[in-house]
Design a protein around this motif. Structure first.
Motif, PDB file in Angstrom:
ATOM      1  N   TYR A   1      22.653 -21.623 -16.044  1.00 49.67           N
ATOM      2  CA  TYR A   1      23.396 -22.445 -15.086  1.00 49.67           C
ATOM      3  C   TYR A   1      22.902 -23.892 -15.063  1.00 49.67           C
ATOM      4  O   TYR A   1      23.627 -24.812 -15.429  1.00 49.67           O
ATOM      5  N   HIS A   2      21.632 -24.120 -14.662  1.00 50.37           N
ATOM      6  CA  HIS A   2      21.114 -25.494 -14.603  1.00 50.37           C
ATOM      7  C   HIS A   2      19.941 -25.694 -15.545  1.00 50.37           C
ATOM      8  O   HIS A   2      19.248 -26.701 -15.459  1.00 50.37           O
ATOM      9  N   GLY A   3      19.695 -24.698 -16.397  1.00 50.61           N
ATOM     10  CA  GLY A   3      18.702 -24.864 -17.450  1.00 50.61           C
ATOM     11  C   GLY A   3      17.251 -24.785 -17.007  1.00 50.61           C
ATOM     12  O   GLY A   3      16.351 -25.167 -17.768  1.00 50.61           O
ATOM     13  N   TRP A   4      16.997 -24.305 -15.783  1.00 56.19           N
ATOM     14  CA  TRP A   4      15.588 -24.121 -15.408  1.00 56.19           C
ATOM     15  C   TRP A   4      14.923 -23.226 -16.446  1.00 56.19           C
ATOM     16  O   TRP A   4      15.526 -22.263 -16.918  1.00 56.19           O
TER      17      TRP A   4
ATOM     18  N   CYS B   1      18.589 -15.565 -11.187  1.00 61.07           N
ATOM     19  CA  CYS B   1      17.777 -16.780 -11.143  1.00 61.07           C
ATOM     20  C   CYS B   1      17.394 -17.091  -9.700  1.00 61.07           C
ATOM     21  O   CYS B   1      18.227 -17.002  -8.794  1.00 61.07           O
TER      22      CYS B   1
ATOM     23  N   CYS C   1      17.617 -20.528 -17.889  1.00 60.18           N
ATOM     24  CA  CYS C   1      18.773 -20.067 -17.109  1.00 60.18           C
ATOM     25  C   CYS C   1      20.047 -20.730 -17.642  1.00 60.18           C
ATOM     26  O   CYS C   1      20.048 -21.912 -17.990  1.00 60.18           O
TER      27      CYS C   1
ATOM     28  N   HIS D   1      17.021 -19.827  -8.403  1.00 57.70           N
ATOM     29  CA  HIS D   1      17.651 -21.065  -7.939  1.00 57.70           C
ATOM     30  C   HIS D   1      18.988 -20.792  -7.251  1.00 57.70           C
ATOM     31  O   HIS D   1      19.110 -20.907  -6.046  1.00 57.70           O
ATOM     32  N   ARG D   2      19.990 -20.328  -8.000  1.00 59.23           N
ATOM     33  CA  ARG D   2      21.297 -20.077  -7.412  1.00 59.23           C
ATOM     34  C   ARG D   2      21.859 -18.717  -7.820  1.00 59.23           C
ATOM     35  O   ARG D   2      23.064 -18.491  -7.784  1.00 59.23           O
ATOM     36  N   GLY D   3      20.978 -17.837  -8.262  1.00 59.88           N
ATOM     37  CA  GLY D   3      21.386 -16.442  -8.454  1.00 59.88           C
ATOM     38  C   GLY D   3      22.163 -16.138  -9.713  1.00 59.88           C
ATOM     39  O   GLY D   3      22.716 -15.033  -9.835  1.00 59.88           O
ATOM     40  N   ALA D   4      22.239 -17.073 -10.663  1.00 60.44           N
ATOM     41  CA  ALA D   4      22.964 -16.769 -11.914  1.00 60.44           C
ATOM     42  C   ALA D   4      22.210 -15.701 -12.701  1.00 60.44           C
ATOM     43  O   ALA D   4      20.996 -15.528 -12.547  1.00 60.44           O
TER      44      ALA D   4
HETATM   45 FE1  FES Z   1      19.445 -20.801 -12.577  1.00 55.28          FE
HETATM   46 FE2  FES Z   1      20.368 -22.945 -11.296  1.00 55.28          FE
HETATM   47  S1  FES Z   1      20.958 -20.886 -11.072  1.00 55.28           S
HETATM   48  S2  FES Z   1      18.971 -22.873 -12.920  1.00 55.28           S
END
Ligand code: FES
Ligand code: FE
Length: 332
Positions: free
Chosen positions: A68-71, A47, A66, A49-52
Protein backbone atom coordinates in the motif's frame (compact mmCIF):
# COMPACT_ATOMS: atom_id res chain seq x y z
CA UNK A 1 -7.54 -21.35 23.27
CA UNK A 2 -4.93 -24.07 23.85
CA UNK A 3 -4.62 -24.72 20.09
CA UNK A 4 -2.97 -21.33 19.59
CA UNK A 5 0.01 -22.36 21.73
CA UNK A 6 0.67 -25.56 19.74
CA UNK A 7 2.84 -25.86 16.63
CA UNK A 8 0.91 -26.34 13.39
CA UNK A 9 2.13 -27.00 9.83
CA UNK A 10 1.31 -24.18 7.40
CA UNK A 11 3.33 -24.83 4.23
CA UNK A 12 5.99 -27.01 2.65
CA UNK A 13 9.37 -25.42 3.36
CA UNK A 14 10.37 -25.36 -0.29
CA UNK A 15 7.12 -23.60 -1.19
CA UNK A 16 8.04 -20.62 0.99
CA UNK A 17 10.30 -18.72 -1.32
CA UNK A 18 11.55 -15.27 -1.96
CA UNK A 19 8.10 -13.71 -2.37
CA UNK A 20 5.41 -13.44 0.31
CA UNK A 21 2.42 -15.75 0.28
CA UNK A 22 -0.75 -16.02 2.30
CA UNK A 23 -1.81 -18.89 4.55
CA UNK A 24 -4.42 -19.35 7.25
CA UNK A 25 -4.21 -21.02 10.64
CA UNK A 26 -6.95 -21.26 13.29
CA UNK A 27 -8.90 -18.53 11.53
CA UNK A 28 -5.89 -16.19 11.48
CA UNK A 29 -4.57 -14.92 8.13
CA UNK A 30 -0.80 -15.19 7.84
CA UNK A 31 1.87 -13.92 5.49
CA UNK A 32 4.80 -16.31 5.04
CA UNK A 33 8.09 -15.07 3.64
CA UNK A 34 11.83 -15.64 3.74
CA UNK A 35 14.49 -13.01 4.50
CA UNK A 36 17.93 -12.62 2.88
CA UNK A 37 19.48 -15.07 5.37
CA UNK A 38 16.90 -17.68 4.36
CA UNK A 39 14.98 -17.54 7.65
CA UNK A 40 11.26 -18.11 7.25
CA UNK A 41 8.76 -15.80 8.96
CA UNK A 42 5.05 -15.99 9.72
CA UNK A 43 3.25 -12.75 10.54
CA UNK A 44 -0.32 -11.53 10.72
CA UNK A 45 -1.29 -10.75 7.13
CA UNK A 46 -2.25 -7.22 8.05
CA UNK A 47 -0.03 -4.18 7.86
CA UNK A 48 0.09 -2.28 11.18
CA UNK A 49 -0.30 0.99 9.21
CA UNK A 50 -3.65 0.71 7.42
CA UNK A 51 -4.37 -3.00 7.48
CA UNK A 52 -3.45 -3.93 3.89
CA UNK A 53 -2.53 -7.53 3.21
CA UNK A 54 1.25 -7.88 3.45
CA UNK A 55 1.05 -11.05 1.33
CA UNK A 56 0.25 -8.76 -1.63
CA UNK A 57 3.58 -6.99 -1.12
CA UNK A 58 7.06 -8.08 -2.06
CA UNK A 59 10.38 -8.94 -0.51
CA UNK A 60 13.09 -6.43 -1.45
CA UNK A 61 16.57 -6.28 -0.01
CA UNK A 62 15.65 -9.04 2.46
CA UNK A 63 12.76 -7.01 3.89
CA UNK A 64 9.01 -7.30 3.43
CA UNK A 65 7.48 -4.28 1.71
CA UNK A 66 3.78 -3.49 2.17
CA UNK A 67 1.86 -3.14 -1.14
CA UNK A 68 0.00 0.00 0.00
CA UNK A 69 2.47 2.71 1.13
CA UNK A 70 5.68 0.72 0.83
CA UNK A 71 6.57 0.53 4.52
CA UNK A 72 9.41 -1.95 4.90
CA UNK A 73 9.77 -4.49 7.71
CA UNK A 74 12.83 -6.50 8.66
CA UNK A 75 12.72 -10.12 9.87
CA UNK A 76 12.08 -9.14 13.50
CA UNK A 77 8.90 -7.37 12.39
CA UNK A 78 10.35 -3.91 13.01
CA UNK A 79 9.52 -1.26 10.41
CA UNK A 80 12.75 0.18 9.02
CA UNK A 81 11.56 2.59 6.36
CA UNK A 82 8.51 4.76 5.62
CA UNK A 83 8.92 6.05 2.04
CA UNK A 84 6.67 9.08 2.59
CA UNK A 85 8.99 10.22 5.41
CA UNK A 86 12.46 9.20 4.25
CA UNK A 87 14.24 10.90 7.19
CA UNK A 88 11.99 9.45 9.89
CA UNK A 89 13.23 6.57 12.03
CA UNK A 90 10.27 4.31 12.82
CA UNK A 91 9.86 3.52 16.51
CA UNK A 92 9.06 0.37 18.44
CA UNK A 93 5.31 0.72 17.80
CA UNK A 94 5.92 0.55 14.05
CA UNK A 95 6.12 -3.21 13.80
CA UNK A 96 4.31 -6.09 12.21
CA UNK A 97 2.67 -8.72 14.44
CA UNK A 98 4.93 -11.76 14.20
CA UNK A 99 4.46 -15.35 15.36
CA UNK A 100 6.92 -18.10 16.30
CA UNK A 101 8.00 -20.09 13.24
CA UNK A 102 10.26 -23.12 12.87
CA UNK A 103 11.12 -25.53 10.09
CA UNK A 104 11.06 -29.30 10.57
CA UNK A 105 10.22 -32.39 8.48
CA UNK A 106 10.26 -30.37 5.28
CA UNK A 107 7.58 -28.01 6.56
CA UNK A 108 7.13 -24.60 8.13
CA UNK A 109 5.42 -24.75 11.55
CA UNK A 110 3.79 -21.81 13.30
CA UNK A 111 2.67 -21.16 16.87
CA UNK A 112 0.28 -18.25 17.37
CA UNK A 113 0.71 -17.84 21.13
CA UNK A 114 3.48 -18.63 23.61
CA UNK A 115 3.09 -22.01 25.30
CA UNK A 116 1.82 -22.10 28.89
CA UNK A 117 4.59 -22.37 31.50
CA UNK A 118 3.72 -26.01 32.22
CA UNK A 119 3.59 -27.06 28.56
CA UNK A 120 5.45 -30.29 27.76
CA UNK A 121 8.54 -29.94 25.56
CA UNK A 122 8.02 -30.12 21.80
CA UNK A 123 7.33 -33.71 20.77
CA UNK A 124 9.80 -34.41 17.98
CA UNK A 125 9.71 -37.15 15.33
CA UNK A 126 13.34 -37.73 14.38
CA UNK A 127 12.21 -40.43 11.96
CA UNK A 128 10.66 -37.82 9.67
CA UNK A 129 13.59 -35.40 9.61
CA UNK A 130 15.39 -35.39 6.26
CA UNK A 131 18.79 -35.89 7.86
CA UNK A 132 17.87 -38.67 10.32
CA UNK A 133 17.64 -42.45 9.78
CA UNK A 134 19.36 -42.76 6.38
CA UNK A 135 17.74 -46.16 5.81
CA UNK A 136 14.38 -44.45 5.35
CA UNK A 137 13.65 -42.06 2.55
CA UNK A 138 11.58 -38.94 3.33
CA UNK A 139 8.99 -37.49 0.97
CA UNK A 140 5.96 -35.28 1.48
CA UNK A 141 2.66 -35.27 -0.40
CA UNK A 142 0.10 -32.49 -0.40
CA UNK A 143 -1.08 -29.86 0.19
CA UNK A 144 -4.59 -31.30 0.19
CA UNK A 145 -7.18 -28.57 0.70
CA UNK A 146 -10.19 -30.16 2.32
CA UNK A 147 -13.58 -28.79 3.29
CA UNK A 148 -13.53 -30.79 6.51
CA UNK A 149 -12.44 -30.09 10.07
CA UNK A 150 -8.93 -31.14 11.10
CA UNK A 151 -10.22 -33.67 13.68
CA UNK A 152 -12.42 -35.38 11.08
CA UNK A 153 -9.32 -35.78 8.88
CA UNK A 154 -7.22 -37.24 11.71
CA UNK A 155 -10.01 -39.58 12.74
CA UNK A 156 -10.27 -40.83 9.16
CA UNK A 157 -6.52 -41.44 9.11
CA UNK A 158 -6.91 -43.63 12.23
CA UNK A 159 -9.86 -45.56 10.81
CA UNK A 160 -9.27 -48.98 9.26
CA UNK A 161 -12.87 -50.10 8.86
CA UNK A 162 -13.31 -47.90 5.78
CA UNK A 163 -10.48 -49.53 3.81
CA UNK A 164 -12.68 -52.11 2.06
CA UNK A 165 -15.16 -49.46 0.93
CA UNK A 166 -13.38 -46.16 0.31
CA UNK A 167 -10.11 -47.80 -0.80
CA UNK A 168 -11.47 -50.99 -2.31
CA UNK A 169 -8.83 -52.83 -4.29
CA UNK A 170 -6.08 -50.72 -2.72
CA UNK A 171 -6.05 -50.69 1.07
CA UNK A 172 -8.93 -53.09 1.56
CA UNK A 173 -11.54 -55.38 0.13
CA UNK A 174 -15.28 -55.74 0.63
CA UNK A 175 -14.69 -59.49 0.90
CA UNK A 176 -12.32 -59.11 3.86
CA UNK A 177 -13.58 -56.08 5.80
CA UNK A 178 -13.22 -57.44 9.34
CA UNK A 179 -11.05 -55.57 11.83
CA UNK A 180 -9.78 -57.88 14.59
CA UNK A 181 -9.52 -56.44 18.12
CA UNK A 182 -6.51 -54.17 18.73
CA UNK A 183 -4.99 -52.47 21.78
CA UNK A 184 -5.43 -48.78 22.60
CA UNK A 185 -3.43 -46.99 25.31
CA UNK A 186 -2.77 -43.37 26.27
CA UNK A 187 0.74 -41.94 25.81
CA UNK A 188 2.27 -38.77 27.30
CA UNK A 189 1.37 -36.97 24.03
CA UNK A 190 -1.78 -38.66 22.79
CA UNK A 191 -3.03 -42.17 22.10
CA UNK A 192 -1.42 -45.31 20.67
CA UNK A 193 -3.16 -48.24 18.95
CA UNK A 194 -1.11 -51.41 18.46
CA UNK A 195 -1.70 -54.76 16.80
CA UNK A 196 -3.99 -53.26 14.15
CA UNK A 197 -4.55 -55.84 11.42
CA UNK A 198 -6.13 -55.27 8.04
CA UNK A 199 -6.27 -57.39 4.91
CA UNK A 200 -4.96 -55.26 2.08
CA UNK A 201 -4.95 -56.04 -1.64
CA UNK A 202 -2.33 -53.41 -2.37
CA UNK A 203 -0.93 -51.71 0.68
CA UNK A 204 1.94 -49.99 -1.16
CA UNK A 205 3.13 -49.35 -4.69
CA UNK A 206 5.21 -52.54 -4.52
CA UNK A 207 2.56 -54.92 -3.20
CA UNK A 208 1.79 -57.47 -5.90
CA UNK A 209 -0.65 -59.55 -3.92
CA UNK A 210 -2.87 -59.10 -0.92
CA UNK A 211 -1.60 -59.52 2.62
CA UNK A 212 -2.67 -59.18 6.22
CA UNK A 213 -0.79 -56.05 7.23
CA UNK A 214 -0.03 -54.96 10.79
CA UNK A 215 -0.02 -51.31 11.77
CA UNK A 216 0.38 -49.10 14.78
CA UNK A 217 -1.41 -45.77 14.87
CA UNK A 218 -0.36 -42.97 17.17
CA UNK A 219 -2.04 -39.63 17.77
CA UNK A 220 0.88 -37.38 18.66
CA UNK A 221 -0.89 -34.01 18.86
CA UNK A 222 -4.50 -32.89 18.43
CA UNK A 223 -4.25 -32.58 14.63
CA UNK A 224 -1.39 -35.00 13.95
CA UNK A 225 -1.08 -38.77 13.73
CA UNK A 226 1.52 -41.28 12.62
CA UNK A 227 1.10 -44.81 11.34
CA UNK A 228 3.84 -47.40 11.15
CA UNK A 229 3.64 -50.51 9.07
CA UNK A 230 5.21 -53.84 9.96
CA UNK A 231 7.36 -55.15 7.10
CA UNK A 232 5.56 -57.84 5.17
CA UNK A 233 7.29 -61.24 4.98
CA UNK A 234 9.30 -61.46 1.78
CA UNK A 235 9.30 -57.70 1.24
CA UNK A 236 12.52 -55.80 0.73
CA UNK A 237 12.01 -54.17 4.13
CA UNK A 238 14.88 -53.72 6.52
CA UNK A 239 14.38 -56.05 9.46
CA UNK A 240 13.03 -54.26 12.50
CA UNK A 241 12.59 -50.93 10.74
CA UNK A 242 8.98 -49.99 10.24
CA UNK A 243 7.99 -47.54 7.54
CA UNK A 244 6.00 -44.55 8.77
CA UNK A 245 3.50 -42.12 7.37
CA UNK A 246 2.49 -39.01 9.28
CA UNK A 247 -0.67 -37.03 8.67
CA UNK A 248 -0.01 -33.35 9.34
CA UNK A 249 -3.11 -31.17 9.33
CA UNK A 250 -3.35 -27.40 9.43
CA UNK A 251 -6.68 -26.34 10.97
CA UNK A 252 -7.51 -23.41 8.67
CA UNK A 253 -11.03 -22.71 9.89
CA UNK A 254 -13.22 -24.84 12.13
CA UNK A 255 -14.54 -26.60 9.03
CA UNK A 256 -11.70 -26.46 6.50
CA UNK A 257 -8.13 -27.70 6.57
CA UNK A 258 -4.96 -28.29 4.63
CA UNK A 259 -3.28 -31.68 5.01
CA UNK A 260 0.05 -33.22 4.03
CA UNK A 261 1.46 -36.71 4.45
CA UNK A 262 5.09 -37.12 5.40
CA UNK A 263 6.49 -40.48 4.38
CA UNK A 264 9.54 -42.28 5.77
CA UNK A 265 9.84 -45.24 3.40
CA UNK A 266 12.44 -47.89 2.69
CA UNK A 267 11.80 -47.52 -1.03
CA UNK A 268 14.77 -45.72 -2.59
CA UNK A 269 14.06 -46.89 -6.14
CA UNK A 270 10.78 -45.22 -7.01
CA UNK A 271 10.82 -41.60 -8.06
CA UNK A 272 9.21 -39.17 -5.60
CA UNK A 273 6.39 -38.66 -8.07
CA UNK A 274 5.34 -42.29 -7.81
CA UNK A 275 5.21 -42.31 -3.99
CA UNK A 276 3.33 -39.01 -4.03
CA UNK A 277 0.96 -40.32 -6.71
CA UNK A 278 0.00 -43.25 -4.52
CA UNK A 279 -0.80 -40.92 -1.60
CA UNK A 280 -2.71 -38.59 -3.93
CA UNK A 281 -4.85 -41.52 -5.08
CA UNK A 282 -5.57 -42.67 -1.54
CA UNK A 283 -6.32 -39.18 -0.27
CA UNK A 284 -8.44 -38.46 -3.33
CA UNK A 285 -10.58 -41.45 -2.34
CA UNK A 286 -10.97 -40.15 1.22
CA UNK A 287 -11.72 -36.54 0.34
CA UNK A 288 -15.34 -36.78 -0.92
CA UNK A 289 -16.34 -38.82 2.12
CA UNK A 290 -14.56 -36.43 4.49
CA UNK A 291 -16.30 -33.45 2.89
CA UNK A 292 -19.67 -35.20 3.16
CA UNK A 293 -19.54 -35.82 6.91
CA UNK A 294 -22.05 -33.92 9.07
CA UNK A 295 -21.58 -32.25 11.39
CA UNK A 296 -18.33 -30.99 9.98
CA UNK A 297 -16.90 -30.38 13.43
CA UNK A 298 -16.11 -33.58 15.29
CA UNK A 299 -18.70 -34.21 18.02
CA UNK A 300 -16.94 -35.17 21.27
CA UNK A 301 -19.92 -36.21 23.35
CA UNK A 302 -19.80 -40.02 23.53
CA UNK A 303 -23.48 -40.37 22.58
CA UNK A 304 -23.38 -37.89 19.67
CA UNK A 305 -22.58 -40.63 17.12
CA UNK A 306 -22.89 -44.41 17.26
CA UNK A 307 -19.71 -46.44 17.79
CA UNK A 308 -18.70 -50.04 17.15
CA UNK A 309 -15.90 -52.03 18.75
CA UNK A 310 -13.81 -51.40 15.61
CA UNK A 311 -13.88 -47.69 16.51
CA UNK A 312 -11.95 -47.96 19.78
CA UNK A 313 -9.15 -45.77 18.47
CA UNK A 314 -11.49 -43.06 17.27
CA UNK A 315 -13.34 -43.09 20.60
CA UNK A 316 -9.97 -42.75 22.39
CA UNK A 317 -9.01 -39.88 20.07
CA UNK A 318 -12.24 -38.04 20.91
CA UNK A 319 -11.64 -38.55 24.65
CA UNK A 320 -8.08 -37.26 24.25
CA UNK A 321 -9.28 -34.11 22.44
CA UNK A 322 -11.80 -33.47 25.19
CA UNK A 323 -9.26 -34.01 27.98
CA UNK A 324 -6.75 -31.75 26.18
CA UNK A 325 -9.29 -28.92 26.14
CA UNK A 326 -9.37 -28.73 22.32
CA UNK A 327 -12.19 -26.51 21.09
CA UNK A 328 -11.34 -25.77 17.44
CA UNK A 329 -12.96 -28.05 14.87
CA UNK A 330 -14.96 -29.97 17.45
CA UNK A 331 -18.36 -29.82 19.14
CA UNK A 332 -17.43 -30.16 22.80
FE1 FES B 1 0.93 -0.92 4.78
FE2 FES B 1 0.25 1.65 4.58
S1 FES B 1 -1.02 -0.07 4.84
S2 FES B 1 2.20 0.77 4.36
FE1 FE C 1 -8.74 -43.52 3.95
Amino acid sequence: MIERSLWHPVALSHAVGSQPQGASLLGEDLVLWRDAAGAAHAWADQCPHRGARLSLGRVAGGQLECPYHGWRFEGSGQCTHIPALPDFTPGARHRARSFDAREAYGMLWVRLAPPPADAPPIHDFPLFAAESEPRLRKTTSGPYRVEASAPRIIENFLDMAHFGYVHEGWLGSRDRPEIPPYEVAPTPHGVLATGCLAWQPRSSIHAESGAQVEYTYEVTAPYMAVLTKKPEPGSTAIEGLWESIAMFVCPVTEESSVAWTRMAMNDFDSPDARLIDFQNTIFGQDQPVLESQRPKRLPLRPDAEVHSAADRMSAAYRRYLKESGIGFGVIA
